[in-house]
Write a protein that holds these residues in place. Structure first.
Motif, short mmCIF file in Angstrom:
data_model
loop_
_atom_site.label_atom_id
_atom_site.label_comp_id
_atom_site.label_asym_id
_atom_site.label_seq_id
_atom_site.Cartn_x
_atom_site.Cartn_y
_atom_site.Cartn_z
N GLU A 1 57.41 -47.45 28.96
CA GLU A 1 56.41 -48.47 28.66
C GLU A 1 57.00 -49.83 28.37
OE1 GLU A 1 56.49 -45.93 24.82
OE2 GLU A 1 57.24 -45.81 26.88
N GLU A 2 58.34 -49.94 28.28
CA GLU A 2 59.00 -51.23 28.03
C GLU A 2 59.44 -51.84 29.35
OE1 GLU A 2 58.83 -52.35 25.14
OE2 GLU A 2 58.75 -50.66 23.76
N GLY A 3 59.11 -53.13 29.57
CA GLY A 3 59.41 -53.76 30.84
C GLY A 3 60.35 -54.94 30.73
N ASP A 4 59.89 -56.10 31.16
CA ASP A 4 60.72 -57.30 31.24
C ASP A 4 61.35 -57.63 29.90
OD1 ASP A 4 61.90 -59.47 32.41
OD2 ASP A 4 60.07 -60.65 32.62
N PHE A 5 62.63 -58.04 29.95
CA PHE A 5 63.41 -58.52 28.80
C PHE A 5 63.84 -57.42 27.83
CE2 PHE A 5 60.50 -62.25 29.65
CZ PHE A 5 61.45 -62.99 30.35
N SER A 6 63.60 -56.14 28.11
CA SER A 6 63.83 -55.10 27.10
C SER A 6 65.12 -54.31 27.30
CB SER A 6 62.64 -54.13 27.07
OG SER A 6 62.53 -53.42 28.28
N SER A 7 66.02 -54.75 28.16
CA SER A 7 67.21 -53.94 28.45
C SER A 7 68.09 -53.74 27.23
CB SER A 7 68.02 -54.58 29.57
OG SER A 7 67.32 -54.52 30.79
N ALA A 8 68.31 -54.79 26.44
CA ALA A 8 69.10 -54.64 25.22
C ALA A 8 68.28 -54.03 24.10
CB ALA A 8 69.66 -55.99 24.78
N GLY A 9 66.97 -54.30 24.09
CA GLY A 9 66.13 -53.72 23.04
C GLY A 9 64.75 -54.35 23.03
N ALA A 10 63.93 -53.83 22.13
CA ALA A 10 62.56 -54.33 21.97
C ALA A 10 62.14 -54.12 20.53
CB ALA A 10 61.60 -53.60 22.91
N ALA A 11 61.30 -55.02 20.04
CA ALA A 11 60.74 -54.91 18.69
C ALA A 11 59.26 -55.21 18.76
CB ALA A 11 61.44 -55.87 17.73
N HIS A 12 58.46 -54.31 18.22
CA HIS A 12 57.01 -54.49 18.19
C HIS A 12 56.60 -54.68 16.73
CE1 HIS A 12 56.77 -53.51 22.42
NE2 HIS A 12 57.55 -52.48 22.19
N ILE A 13 56.12 -55.87 16.42
CA ILE A 13 55.76 -56.24 15.05
C ILE A 13 54.24 -56.20 14.93
CG2 ILE A 13 55.90 -58.06 13.32
CD1 ILE A 13 58.37 -59.14 14.83
N ASP A 14 53.76 -55.52 13.90
CA ASP A 14 52.31 -55.46 13.71
C ASP A 14 51.97 -55.89 12.29
OD1 ASP A 14 49.72 -55.14 14.45
OD2 ASP A 14 49.66 -52.98 14.17
N TYR A 15 50.86 -56.62 12.18
CA TYR A 15 50.35 -57.03 10.88
C TYR A 15 49.47 -55.93 10.30
CZ TYR A 15 51.83 -61.93 11.46
OH TYR A 15 52.56 -63.08 11.59
N PHE A 16 49.22 -56.05 9.00
CA PHE A 16 48.34 -55.12 8.32
C PHE A 16 46.93 -55.16 8.90
CE2 PHE A 16 51.35 -55.81 4.72
CZ PHE A 16 51.69 -54.48 4.50
N ARG A 17 46.26 -54.05 8.78
CA ARG A 17 44.81 -54.02 8.97
C ARG A 17 44.13 -54.21 7.62
NH1 ARG A 17 42.67 -51.01 13.67
NH2 ARG A 17 44.28 -51.09 15.27
N ARG A 18 44.76 -53.73 6.58
CA ARG A 18 44.17 -53.84 5.25
C ARG A 18 45.27 -53.96 4.21
NH1 ARG A 18 42.69 -50.16 1.09
NH2 ARG A 18 41.02 -50.99 -0.22
N MET A 19 45.10 -54.89 3.27
CA MET A 19 45.97 -55.02 2.11
C MET A 19 45.21 -54.50 0.89
SD MET A 19 47.32 -58.89 2.92
CE MET A 19 48.39 -58.98 1.48
N ASP A 20 45.93 -53.87 -0.02
CA ASP A 20 45.28 -53.35 -1.23
C ASP A 20 44.69 -54.47 -2.07
OD1 ASP A 20 45.74 -50.72 -0.68
OD2 ASP A 20 47.65 -50.64 -1.76
N LEU A 21 45.43 -55.59 -2.17
CA LEU A 21 45.01 -56.72 -2.99
C LEU A 21 45.30 -58.01 -2.26
CD1 LEU A 21 46.48 -55.54 -6.43
CD2 LEU A 21 44.05 -55.59 -5.81
#
Length: 674
Positions: free
Chosen positions: A130-150
């Motif tokens: 599922e990883e394509g262009d630019f990912s030969s050395a590696g890949a990082a998928h960053i996701d934000y919260f859906r919900r914070m407690d406070l």
């Protein structure tokens, strides 16, 4: 700690959550993939937003210009420049920019808000379908919260005009959660020409359900302006012409913006998982730089009236989608998972250009282009568990790219296309006594700048022939890895890897032409450790070594790859549950690199220590002191070797050009949750 999500207990410390999050036994495909939790990030002092990626083992994040510009990245023997060969997404939206005005794969993470990051999932190597262009050395998928407690209100102040405020929360609304984040930022830095980096940054996300069974709609907006102190010739510093934090062109700098909308949807059924993602992006950049000072100006006019400043400019509209479907089944006695996915992307740049400037005033156009770039990808993967101790993952990916360039120089206009099929294979043995062995093989690729695929003549003189480049460059990787928990609380991974690159062709945005180099081979070792010694103490150590060489020997030039770092280390202590006190101490080692192909000139190394000390006034309010470059080391963030000509010099001179690491820097934060 900051950013705890509702799905995790607030009673867990950063130590405990990281141990839990990175235990990928029975799930991982290789020994060099993992998760970084929000608690892990909250415990670490971060000088710049992009340094959140330094939690990816072996990855080094630096800066060679103003902080508003994309960082420079190093991993697995690569000088990744501003992001080539390392794919990054935030909230499902790609960050890497193909056919960028400054550099292929340009990855500007200044819009990132670290306190909102729920997790970073990283992978290294071209082994994932599922990883394509630019990912030969590696890949990082960053996701934000859906919900914070406070909700969170935070103010940070520091020396040299540093000020940052953040307001974030996620109230319930309409049966879901409405995450918001608003960041205001200013910093002058230690530079003699104040950076005056001003940033406005916002996030708004509405979500229902979970990442695997629900949906989210996310909008992000970012604008930044800054004055840049770029790398400076060492001889100018040694002669006293400028100070260590001085500049030879105080009008360099930039303005940038990024606006995006994205939607993610997922549905989990008893025997299937479906995911879909669609995104739209609008971005802009005006970047003024001056790396050679008077070299071209003297050559063209015999004077240095205007200098060698140039501007790189682009206006981009981009959009894309990704959809995948996984089916869980049994083939006789074997458990299987069959997955298929389709991905697409379209980028339109109008214009993307390079201009001669003086004090940010345009005095000539080197080249200006309109570019349309399209890509479509199909991938399929099968995972079979043959026994309790052996499973295999085999995948195939097909990519098709189309480029169309409408250039200010008619000869450089044209169309190009390319296709590539890349196989993947992983064999996983175990677990035995909490140990797994991984064997990985795979092909990958990165795209070249569209302008390089149609170019015929050098835009600088309009006559010199320039060879075209292949649109897609193949890579091939191998890896042997081990993931183990030798004793309770100690998680360790060890990887031996090799990566071959068919060509290191690069579009040089500073000149508007292509620069060819030879095929290369890199191999190395990575050892990553995390040990939860006690509820209040954790130790981690990420160590990496690599060897990078051109495969085609050239005795006259040499076979070293400039900028290829051999040794890196990231070592830390994290403390929590010490009454009201918490803290972290981190050491980052960035080893020496060859600066020229014959290895006759090498960069220095750097070892930087950062400290965080915090005090919880009560359950909702805390004060944190971050100290960067604790021992005030006078080292460099980056070093280059090339020719330049200072005002008054009779001829160009090859020299070391450096951008210094910031001196000891203190920042004090107070945060309150409500």
């Amino acid at each position: 700690m900051n950013g705890v999500g509702a799905h995790e207990s607030a009673e867990l410390s950063a130590v405990e959550v990281r141990a839990k999050a990175e235990n990928l036994e029975g799930i991982a495909t290789s020994g060099s993939e993992g998760l970084v939790s929000s608690q892990r990030l909250a415990a670490v002092p971060i000088l710049r937003p992009g340094e959140a990626l330094e939690m990816v083992p072996g990855l080094i994040v630096t800066q060679h210009a103003g902080d508003g510009k994309a960082n420079q990245y190093f991993l697995r023997g690569f000088n990744l420049d501003h992001g080539t060969d390392f794919a990054t997404t935030v909230g499902g939206v790609p960050v890497n920019m193909p056919t960028h005005a400054h550099g292929q794969g340009y990855t500007d993470l200044n819009f990132l808000i670290p306190e909102l990051i729920e997790r970073i999932r990283f992978r290294k190597g071209p082994y994932f379908a599922e990883e394509g262009d630019f990912s030969s050395a590696g890949a990082a998928h960053i996701d934000y919260f859906r919900r914070m407690d406070l909700s969170l209100a935070q103010v940070t102040l520091g020396k040299n005009g540093y000020g940052r405020s953040l307001l974030a929360g996620s109230p319930e609304w309409g049966g879901g959660n409405l995450l918001y984040g608003l960041e205001l930022f200013h910093n002058d830095g230690p530079w003699e020409a104040p950076e005056n980096f001003r940033k406005f940054n916002g996030v708004l996300r509405y979500s229902q359900g979970t990442r695997n069974d629900g949906f989210s709609l996310t909008g992000m907006a970012y604008r930044g302006k800054w004055t840049s102190t770029d790398q400076v010739a060492q001889r100018a510093i040694d002669s006293g012409l400028v100070g260590r934090f001085g500049t030879l062109d105080p009008t360099a700098g930039g303005e940038t913006s990024r606006y995006s909308l994205s939607g993610e949807w997922a549905k989990r059924r008893a025997n299937a998982q479906t995911k879909a993602n669609v995104w739209w992006l609008q971005s802009s950049l005006d970047l003024w730089s001056n790396f050679q000072y008077c070299l071209n100006d003297y050559a063209n006019s015999g004077t240095c009236d205007t200098g060698d400043q140039f501007k790189q400019r682009e206006r981009r509209q981009a959009g894309g989608f990704a959809v995948s479907h996984a089916m869980f089944d049994r083939w006789g006695a074997f458990e299987v998972e069959n997955s298929i996915g389709l991905q697409g992307r379209a980028d339109q740049l109008n214009p993307v250009g390079l201009y001669a400037t003086s004090a940010r005033q345009t005095i000539g156009t080197v080249r200006e282009d309109k570019v349309t770039q399209l890509s479509l990808s199909l991938w399929a993967q099968n995972q079979t568990r043959w026994t309790e101790w052996f499973r295999s993952i085999q995948g195939l990916r097909a990519d098709a790219f189309d480029f169309e360039v409408d250039s200010s120089l008619t000869a450089n206009s044209g169309k190009a296309s390319d296709q590539m099929v890349t196989p993947k294979l992983s064999l996983i043995f175990g677990p035995w006594r909490k140990t797994e062995l991984y064997l990985n093989y795979g092909h990958g690729f990165h795209s070249n700048d569209a302008r390089g695929t149609t170019i015929k003549i050098d835009p600088a003189d309009g006559t010199t022939p320039v060879p075209r480049v292949k649109p897609l460059v193949r890579t091939k990787g191998y890896e042997v890895g081990v993931r183990s928990e030798p004793v309770a609380g100690w998680q360790s991974t060890f990887s031996l890897w090799q990566l071959d690159v068919a060509s290191e062709l690069l579009f040089v945005g500073d000149a508007g032409t292509t620069e060819a180099s030879r095929p290369s081979r890199r191999h190395g070792v990575e050892w990553t450790n995390f040990y939860s010694v006690a509820d209040w103490l954790a130790v981690d150590a990420d160590l990496a070594w690599s060897h990078a060489r051109f495969r085609e020997r050239d005795p006259a030039a040499g076979d070293h790859i400039p900028g290829a770092v051999a040794t890196t280390a990231n070592i830390g202590l994290t403390l929590d549950h010490l009454g009201p006190w918490f803290g972290a101490l981190r050491l980052r080692y960035f080893g020496p690199r060859p600066l020229v192909e014959d290895n006759s000139v090498r960069s220095g190394s750097s070892a930087l220590t950062n400290l965080r000390a915090g005090y919880k006034i009560d359950k909702r309010t805390q004060v944190t002191l971050d100290v960067y470059n604790l021992f005030d080391r006078k080292v460099n963030d980056i070093e280059y070797w090339y020719d330049s000509q200072l005002r008054g010099e009779a001829a160009p001179t090859y020299d070391r050009h450096i951008h210094p690491t910031e001196p000891r820097t203190l920042r004090l934060s107070i945060s309150h949750r409500f």
